[in-house]
Design a protein around this motif. Sequence first.
Motif, PDB file in Angstrom:
ATOM      1  N   LEU A  58      11.275  34.292 -11.598  1.00  0.00           N
ATOM      2  CA  LEU A  58      11.624  35.493 -10.844  1.00  0.00           C
ATOM      3  C   LEU A  58      11.847  36.636 -11.815  1.00  0.00           C
ATOM      4  CD1 LEU A  58      14.161  33.819  -8.393  1.00  0.00           C
ATOM      5  CD2 LEU A  58      11.953  34.774  -7.759  1.00  0.00           C
ATOM      6  N   ASP A  59      12.070  36.283 -13.071  1.00  0.00           N
ATOM      7  CA  ASP A  59      12.378  37.266 -14.100  1.00  0.00           C
ATOM      8  C   ASP A  59      11.626  36.834 -15.359  1.00  0.00           C
ATOM      9  OD1 ASP A  59      13.520  39.358 -15.357  1.00  0.00           O
ATOM     10  OD2 ASP A  59      15.563  38.525 -15.438  1.00  0.00           O
ATOM     11  N   ARG A  78       3.198  40.500 -11.760  1.00  0.00           N
ATOM     12  CA  ARG A  78       4.113  40.193 -10.669  1.00  0.00           C
ATOM     13  C   ARG A  78       3.468  39.264  -9.623  1.00  0.00           C
ATOM     14  NH1 ARG A  78       7.038  44.249  -6.518  1.00  0.00           N
ATOM     15  NH2 ARG A  78       8.762  42.853  -6.082  1.00  0.00           N
ATOM     16  N   ASP A  79       2.217  39.567  -9.291  1.00  0.00           N
ATOM     17  CA  ASP A  79       1.516  38.755  -8.292  1.00  0.00           C
ATOM     18  C   ASP A  79       1.207  37.366  -8.826  1.00  0.00           C
ATOM     19  OD1 ASP A  79       1.662  40.757  -6.514  1.00  0.00           O
ATOM     20  OD2 ASP A  79      -0.475  41.293  -6.547  1.00  0.00           O
ATOM     21  N   ALA A  82       4.203  35.255  -8.644  1.00  0.00           N
ATOM     22  CA  ALA A  82       4.421  34.785  -7.272  1.00  0.00           C
ATOM     23  C   ALA A  82       3.573  33.547  -7.016  1.00  0.00           C
ATOM     24  CB  ALA A  82       4.083  35.889  -6.280  1.00  0.00           C
ATOM     25  N   GLN A  83       2.340  33.603  -7.457  1.00  0.00           N
ATOM     26  CA  GLN A  83       1.444  32.469  -7.264  1.00  0.00           C
ATOM     27  C   GLN A  83       1.923  31.243  -8.048  1.00  0.00           C
ATOM     28  OE1 GLN A  83      -2.444  33.507  -6.856  1.00  0.00           O
ATOM     29  NE2 GLN A  83      -3.267  31.437  -6.883  1.00  0.00           N
ATOM     30  N   ARG A  85       5.026  30.543  -8.854  1.00  0.00           N
ATOM     31  CA  ARG A  85       6.181  30.008  -8.122  1.00  0.00           C
ATOM     32  C   ARG A  85       5.720  29.160  -6.960  1.00  0.00           C
ATOM     33  NH1 ARG A  85       8.319  35.432  -8.795  1.00  0.00           N
ATOM     34  NH2 ARG A  85       7.736  36.020  -6.684  1.00  0.00           N
ATOM     35  N   ASN A  86       4.684  29.684  -6.295  1.00  0.00           N
ATOM     36  CA  ASN A  86       4.169  28.989  -5.118  1.00  0.00           C
ATOM     37  C   ASN A  86       3.619  27.608  -5.470  1.00  0.00           C
ATOM     38  OD1 ASN A  86       1.429  28.820  -3.101  1.00  0.00           O
ATOM     39  ND2 ASN A  86       3.435  29.165  -2.170  1.00  0.00           N
ATOM     40  N   PRO A 111       6.098  27.640   2.449  1.00  0.00           N
ATOM     41  CA  PRO A 111       5.425  27.874   1.167  1.00  0.00           C
ATOM     42  C   PRO A 111       3.915  27.685   1.264  1.00  0.00           C
ATOM     43  CG  PRO A 111       7.317  26.434   0.878  1.00  0.00           C
ATOM     44  CD  PRO A 111       7.098  26.568   2.353  1.00  0.00           C
ATOM     45  N   LEU A 113       2.017  28.479   3.686  1.00  0.00           N
ATOM     46  CA  LEU A 113       1.374  29.644   4.306  1.00  0.00           C
ATOM     47  C   LEU A 113       0.875  30.615   3.243  1.00  0.00           C
ATOM     48  CD1 LEU A 113       3.733  30.568   7.272  1.00  0.00           C
ATOM     49  CD2 LEU A 113       1.411  29.737   7.411  1.00  0.00           C
ATOM     50  N   TYR A 114       1.528  30.570   2.070  1.00  0.00           N
ATOM     51  CA  TYR A 114       1.114  31.485   1.007  1.00  0.00           C
ATOM     52  C   TYR A 114       0.146  30.826   0.038  1.00  0.00           C
ATOM     53  CZ  TYR A 114       4.799  34.345   2.914  1.00  0.00           C
ATOM     54  OH  TYR A 114       5.561  35.101   3.762  1.00  0.00           O
ATOM     55  N   ARG A 116      -3.620  29.729   0.090  1.00  0.00           N
ATOM     56  CA  ARG A 116      -4.781  29.836   0.986  1.00  0.00           C
ATOM     57  C   ARG A 116      -5.716  28.638   0.893  1.00  0.00           C
ATOM     58  NH1 ARG A 116      -7.343  34.831   0.982  1.00  0.00           N
ATOM     59  NH2 ARG A 116      -5.871  35.926  -0.308  1.00  0.00           N
TER      60      ARG A 116
ATOM     61  N   ILE B 319       9.307  31.735  -2.865  1.00  0.00           N
ATOM     62  CA  ILE B 319       8.422  30.598  -2.637  1.00  0.00           C
ATOM     63  C   ILE B 319       6.956  30.992  -2.727  1.00  0.00           C
ATOM     64  CG2 ILE B 319      10.059  29.270  -1.289  1.00  0.00           C
ATOM     65  CD1 ILE B 319       8.579  30.225   1.200  1.00  0.00           C
ATOM     66  N   ARG B 322       3.466  37.282  -2.436  1.00  0.00           N
ATOM     67  CA  ARG B 322       3.322  38.439  -3.309  1.00  0.00           C
ATOM     68  C   ARG B 322       3.793  39.678  -2.552  1.00  0.00           C
ATOM     69  NH1 ARG B 322      -2.856  37.689  -3.751  1.00  0.00           N
ATOM     70  NH2 ARG B 322      -2.315  37.129  -1.635  1.00  0.00           N
TER      71      ARG B 322
END
Lengths: 249, 405
Positions: A58-59, A78-79, A82-83, A85-86, A111, A113-114, A116, B319, B322
């Motif tokens: 997150l950081d 940043r994106d 996120a991926q 983390r996912n 989770p 849902l994010y 694909r 989780i 983006r």
Amino acid sequence: MSKKILDIRELKREFQMGSETVRALKGISFEVEAGEFVTIMGSSGSGKTTLLNILGCLDKPSIGDYFLDGVDVKKLSRDELAQLRNRKIGFVFQAYNLLPRTSALENVELPLLYNREISVSERRDRAIHALEAVKLAERLDHTPSQLSGGQQQRVAIARALVNEPVMILADEATGNLDSRTSYEIMSLMQELNSQQGKTIVFVTHEPDIASFSSRTIQLRDGRIQKDTRNTDQRSAKEVLAGLPITDDY
Amino acid sequence: MNFFNLIRIAYKALQRNKLRAFLTMLGIIIGVASVIAMVAIGQGSKQSIHDQLSSMGSNMITVLPSSNLNGGVRIAGSSFQTLTQKDIVALKKAQYITELSPSITSKGQAINGALNWPTTIQGVSPDYLDIRKLSLKDGIAFTEDDILTSAKVCLIGQTVIDNLFPNGENPIGKVIRFNKIPFQIIGILNPKGQNAFGQDQDDILIAPYTTIQKRILATIYYQNIYASAASEQVTDAAVSEMTQILRDSHRLRDSEDNDFTVRTQAELINTLSSTSGLLTVLLTVIAGISLVIGGIGIMNIMYVSVTERTREIGLRMSIGARGKDIMLQFLMEAILISITGGIIGVVLGIVSSNLVTLTLSWPTIVSESSVLLSFVVCAITGIFFGYYPAQKAARLDPIEALRYE
């Protein structure tokens, strides 16, 4: 078995608070191998939360390197974080953070849902499977308000498991629970660790909880004070069995 | 995250707070319904004016004598006598004109026995019925032979029948007198009601123009000439052709003004339509304002929602959502609200238009374009007013959002 999940080298994190620079982490190095159950302990102000945020992607560290499952976190946008983390991290929070008025199944599906790459039917199958793993197979359609605190935390653990992460990152996951329920959660964590080989990093300030893990990292003033292997790992199941049965829920 | 997932996530989020979603939608529903209904009423009145004018014959062309300088004095057109039989003969050669009729009218008293009624008698040729789209309810029309013989026959309008034959007897074959001249009734005109100006179009007798000219007015001039253009499209061509023919026939030099005026229905239709078009624009603007207010309602609620769901946003980010995913989720929620509101609004608008027609008997036309337009406006409203709250959500820091109380 000796695959490195976490590889942290000379990690520093500084914050700019007005004109003052706060150095939350002052140079931390450690490695975590697959299948370990690590607790990170420390009083408030020790840099525990900052380290957790960095471990959870997150950081990002100000200085130093952090490799998560071989990926250099520092280089990611940043994106991309996120991926990461996912795909690689399963979070378990102190306050559960379940979506209200949403069934356990849908909370666990979240989770995926994010991601694909996962189809609708696979998403459902994996969510059901994860809920079975935390022994909530009969509570699929219950909303958080219909579940007890321990059950809610188990839904949250199922949500952390569903994307098959390389690491489960728990932040004071037993902080809101009574001791009996805490032991139940720890028993579940130990089961996931020993039977499914899940790597677990558990942040807590309770020495009692830390005694269930295989390794304890003690933070103090932004540095590692102690990094000890727990030779005398307690079994939460046995502790649970030893508890007097006072209330029957 | 694919599009289907996006809709699913947004739908679930809205479902968690149904009442709020509905109340937010209400602004859009009322906005769209009023746009649809207002435009329908506006279009309906426009169409009814158009229809009424078209029922007089939309390709009708009227020639009037007009004022002309006569020794420096302008003389009123109606008292000017320029249209004659010679003009009719000349106009018969025009290629864009299919029908042609002179017209001459006289006011007077129609008498049947003890009953009498002040009315107008109009002298025309048999073509006139086609030009004005008049039809007969009963009996027959007069013919060219009647024109040649200046026959004392006439067609009668419903209002005159009501006043001269109040007991319901069949007027066909009866003889009435108009200014002491006896006329045999040979046909009954279908009622046309009032025209756009409130004149009773059924208060009339129609007879051969030669009869009026010779037996009543003793004149060789016509008051008007009516013609039909071959179609509505060639009306303009017909007007210029007629103008040229009449100028030649009147031997006007190039420097001289026309001593007649050629008018078409199109001019009248345009004038009246633009008035009612203005009304439509005004109503639409008012309705549009209510749509904007509905949009602001959406924006307001979305801001509240973003703040309220800060922790949820933090969780979603932790989780793996983006910023883009969060943004699209909130945008989709706003669009779902506005589109659903739009659909309900369209249905409500159509229903209320029909209700207006049923209860007030105002004509209404629900045009496809207004339905389509309000739909597009709705989607744009959702995107526009949902964008800023969605952006706010997307820019949240996951660490702070997770700890938000």
